[in-house]
Design a protein around this motif. Structure first.
Motif, short mmCIF file in Angstrom:
data_model
loop_
_atom_site.label_atom_id
_atom_site.label_comp_id
_atom_site.label_asym_id
_atom_site.label_seq_id
_atom_site.Cartn_x
_atom_site.Cartn_y
_atom_site.Cartn_z
N MET A 1 0.92 -1.15 0.17
CA MET A 1 -0.46 -0.10 -0.27
C MET A 1 1.01 1.21 0.03
SD MET A 1 -3.72 0.96 2.29
CE MET A 1 -2.83 -0.41 3.72
N ASN A 2 0.88 2.45 -1.03
CA ASN A 2 0.98 3.38 -0.87
C ASN A 2 1.39 4.20 0.25
OD1 ASN A 2 0.62 6.55 -1.56
ND2 ASN A 2 1.09 5.96 -4.00
N LYS A 3 2.52 5.00 1.10
CA LYS A 3 2.22 5.03 2.06
C LYS A 3 1.67 7.12 2.28
CE LYS A 3 6.13 6.69 5.43
NZ LYS A 3 6.63 7.18 6.16
N ARG A 4 1.23 7.71 1.07
CA ARG A 4 0.87 9.01 1.41
C ARG A 4 -0.73 8.54 1.00
NH1 ARG A 4 1.72 12.67 -3.71
NH2 ARG A 4 1.82 14.22 -1.90
N PHE A 5 -1.56 7.35 0.59
CA PHE A 5 -2.73 6.57 0.15
C PHE A 5 -3.18 6.67 1.82
CE2 PHE A 5 -5.78 2.55 0.42
CZ PHE A 5 -6.68 3.68 0.09
N ARG A 6 -2.26 5.33 2.70
CA ARG A 6 -2.30 4.82 4.02
C ARG A 6 -2.55 6.22 5.04
NH1 ARG A 6 -0.55 0.61 7.47
NH2 ARG A 6 0.60 2.48 9.42
N ARG B 112 0.35 7.28 12.98
CA ARG B 112 1.01 9.24 12.32
C ARG B 112 -0.19 9.18 11.29
NH1 ARG B 112 5.69 10.84 14.81
NH2 ARG B 112 6.59 9.30 15.85
N PHE B 113 -0.78 10.32 11.79
CA PHE B 113 -1.55 10.98 10.28
C PHE B 113 -1.93 12.13 11.27
CE2 PHE B 113 -4.22 8.65 13.19
CZ PHE B 113 -5.56 9.72 13.39
N PRO B 114 -1.69 13.28 9.76
CA PRO B 114 -2.43 14.46 10.49
C PRO B 114 -3.90 14.57 10.67
CG PRO B 114 -2.69 14.23 8.04
CD PRO B 114 -1.73 12.71 8.33
N GLY B 115 -3.16 15.81 11.88
CA GLY B 115 -4.48 15.53 12.85
C GLY B 115 -4.52 14.79 13.76
N ARG B 116 -3.69 14.00 14.02
CA ARG B 116 -4.10 13.11 15.43
C ARG B 116 -4.00 13.34 16.45
NH1 ARG B 116 1.31 9.98 16.62
NH2 ARG B 116 2.98 11.31 17.05
N ARG B 117 -2.87 14.96 17.18
CA ARG B 117 -3.87 15.08 18.45
C ARG B 117 -5.77 15.95 18.36
NH1 ARG B 117 -0.77 19.11 21.97
NH2 ARG B 117 -0.62 18.32 23.59
#
Lengths: 274, 309
Positions: A1-6, B112-117
């Motif tokens: 899976m593409n990291k960005r998509f993930r 990790r992802f944007p807005g996690r906080r």
């Protein structure tokens, strides 16, 4: 899976989860802003036809909320201070010393963890009658402090155990006494545990319901949890006031919680690992 | 207090500390905690057991000993066994569902992802908010006439007419269990998140080098290392869910009749509605023994050789 998509997928799911957790409180706000006549309409609408912000000001004169708020603050604050005053030295000593009865002490903490005020409400009530403490704030402070103590000792014991002894010994060499080392070295390092203990106790006491329901009789000695439901009884249904007051009670606590979120994770780690 | 117990020195000079003094050394540190727990937690336990053996009038005066009468009265209650069964269903259902969902939620909050906080803050809300007030908003949302849940289901075409959810015992119980899971998720997820953060990254590094798949890594590495977190989370949850009062009290008061009572609301009703204080104390004693048994069984089940819990 593409990291960005993930990452995008995770963010999507994350935001949906956040929305799910917030929805009931959004509905709380929407209801608090409705005019009373709209609340009896069937079926109810989603948004208020008229945003009745005055509900938030009217509620202060509709009930002695300021007094209830003060009771909640005194009880939660008093209980937190008392719990900490008792739990800190005990947890610290048990984490630093191998003494006779240490195992028994920690077992006692674990077992009393299983006692909840709800389960013992008959006993608590009869004790308060015997001590002549019914309808007093002291009763609520004592009960909340005592029942939160085990969890605090547990969390603090974990945090203190995680601080290397060598740190304190270095402070001893620099001429600090035991208490000095505790305040200048160990406490700052185990801040997450202390914050977790404080926040957990404060929230639990702030939200305690059943003991206050049984012990508090006078209106001016009732915390918010007991006072708030009286907006909706068989004689009156002021849902808008109920939820306006709920939000007034919830928002400060949520902000406090959100602010210390990072410490919370650290504190729970130490508590569960050690 | 200084000098009584310098850590590490005790062992090197045991002869200078006489036995009694040594045994009493921890007291100044432990006494406040022991005193508080003894006076405010253990007294009610003793008082409760004592009350369960007393004959107490409905006005609260003690008429004398009751022997085992309160217990036989209790076991003669036709509602007792359904209430006990429902309590076990309530605890098991809520704790299992909350734990499974929290494993997923903890993993999400760890990623990790944007807005996690912000998402973490949102998930904290039901924990910080009062359980009572959360239960009240759910009761309002489930309202027969004006509730938003009926409105949504009607607008979506799922329902043809509004349902009075809380008037039907089975539906009411399911909704209340849902609310209990909702308020339990934040604490449990944060305990699991804390557990996830304490797992060192190089463990996963090694697994990747060995070519383990994501799922295998989770089952063989993550779950076993989460054991302490799951342990503390489950024990705290079992106790809290078992003793939960505000949800049931504010949504159905255990009604209609005793149809949605758990032992907690049942105990309260016997004491403060029926005024049978002795019998209620007997119920509380039974209740307490049940929790004790469940926690001990759980501790036994999860304790394996080498486990650090």
């Amino acid at each position: 899976m593409n990291k960005r998509f993930r990452t995008a997928l995770l963010a999507g799911v994350g935001w949906l989860v956040a929305l799910f957790f917030l929805l009931p409180y959004v509905e709380m706000l929407l209801t608090a802003l409705k005019p009373e006549r709209e609340l009896t309409r069937s079926p109810g609408g989603y948004l208020p036809s008229h945003w009745q912000w005055s509900n938030f000001t009217d509620v202060w004169s509709a009930a002695p909320i300021l007094t209830n708020l003060r009771v909640s603050l005194i009880v939660a604050g008093g209980a937190t201070a008392l719990t900490l005053a008792c739990a800190l030295p005990a947890a610290y000593y048990a984490a630093r010393n191998r003494f006779q009865g240490r195992g028994a002490f920690l077992l006692l903490v674990l077992v009393t963890q299983m006692f909840a005020p709800t389960a013992l409400v008959i006993g608590v009530y009869r004790e308060m009658v015997a001590l002549n403490l019914t309808d007093t704030l002291e009763a609520l402070i004592l009960v909340n402090a005592a029942f939160n103590l085990p969890f605090c000792v547990w969390i603090l014991h974990g945090s203190f155990s995680a601080v290397p002894k060598e740190l304190e010994e270095a402070a001893f060499l620099d001429g600090a006494g035991r208490i000095g080392a505790l305040f200048r070295v160990t406490l700052p390092v185990s801040l997450p545990g202390v914050v977790t203990a404080v926040v957990y106790t404060f929230i639990t006491a702030w939200n305690e319901y059943i003991v206050a329901l049984t012990v508090s009789v006078s209106d001016n000695r009732k915390p918010l949890t007991v006072a708030v439901p009286s907006f909706v009884t068989q004689y009156q249904e002021h849902w808008q006031y109920l939820f306006a007051t709920s939000l007034i009670a919830i928002v400060p606590v949520v902000i406090l919680f959100a602010l210390v979120e990072r410490y919370l994770i650290g504190g729970l780690t130490a508590g569960s690992v050690k | 207090m200084d000098g009584v117990t310098k850590a590490g020195r005790d062992a090197s000079r045991p002869a200078r500390l006489p036995g009694l003094r040594r045994a009493l050394a921890p007291l100044p540190w432990l006494a406040p905690a022991l005193l508080l727990v003894g006076a405010v937690v253990l007294w009610p336990v003793v008082e409760m057991v004592r009350t369960s053996l007393l004959d107490i009038s409905s006005s609260g005066t003690t008429l004398g000993g009751a022997g085992a009468a309160n217990y036989t009265d209790l076991f003669d209650e036709p509602d007792l066994w359904p209430v006990l069964g429902r309590t076990l269903l309530w605890v098991a259902g809520v704790v299992v569902a909350a734990t499974v969902l929290s494993l997923a939620l903890g993993q999400l909050l760890h990623a990790r992802f944007p807005g996690r906080r912000a998402v973490r803050w949102a998930v904290i809300v039901p924990w910080a908010a009062s359980v009572l007030m959360t239960a009240l908003i759910w009761r309002w949302m489930l309202d027969n006439d004006s509730g938003v849940i009926n409105r949504v289901l009607l607008d979506l075409g799922v329902l043809d007419e509004p349902v009075n959810w809380l008037a039907h015992p089975a539906q009411a119980l399911l909704w209340m269990m849902g609310v209990a899971v909702f308020v339990t998720l934040p604490f449990t997820s944060f305990v699991i998140l804390a557990g996830l953060q304490s797992i060192p990254g190089d463990v996963y590094e090694a697994a990747r080098v060995d070519g383990a798949s994501g799922w295998t890594t989770y089952l063989r590495i993550t779950l076993p290392l989460l054991r302490p977190s799951l342990l503390i989370g489950t024990i705290v949850n079992v106790i809290n869910v078992f003793n939960n009062f505000p949800i049931i009290w504010s949504m159905t008061q255990g009604g209609p009749g005793h149809a949605t009572d758990t032992t907690t609301t049942f105990t309260y009703k016997i004491a403060f509605f029926d005024k049978h204080v002795g019998e209620s104390a007997a119920m509380a004693v039974v209740n307490f023994l049940l929790i004790l048994m469940m926690v001990l069984l759980y501790l036994r089940a999860v304790r394996r050789p080498g486990a650090r819990a």
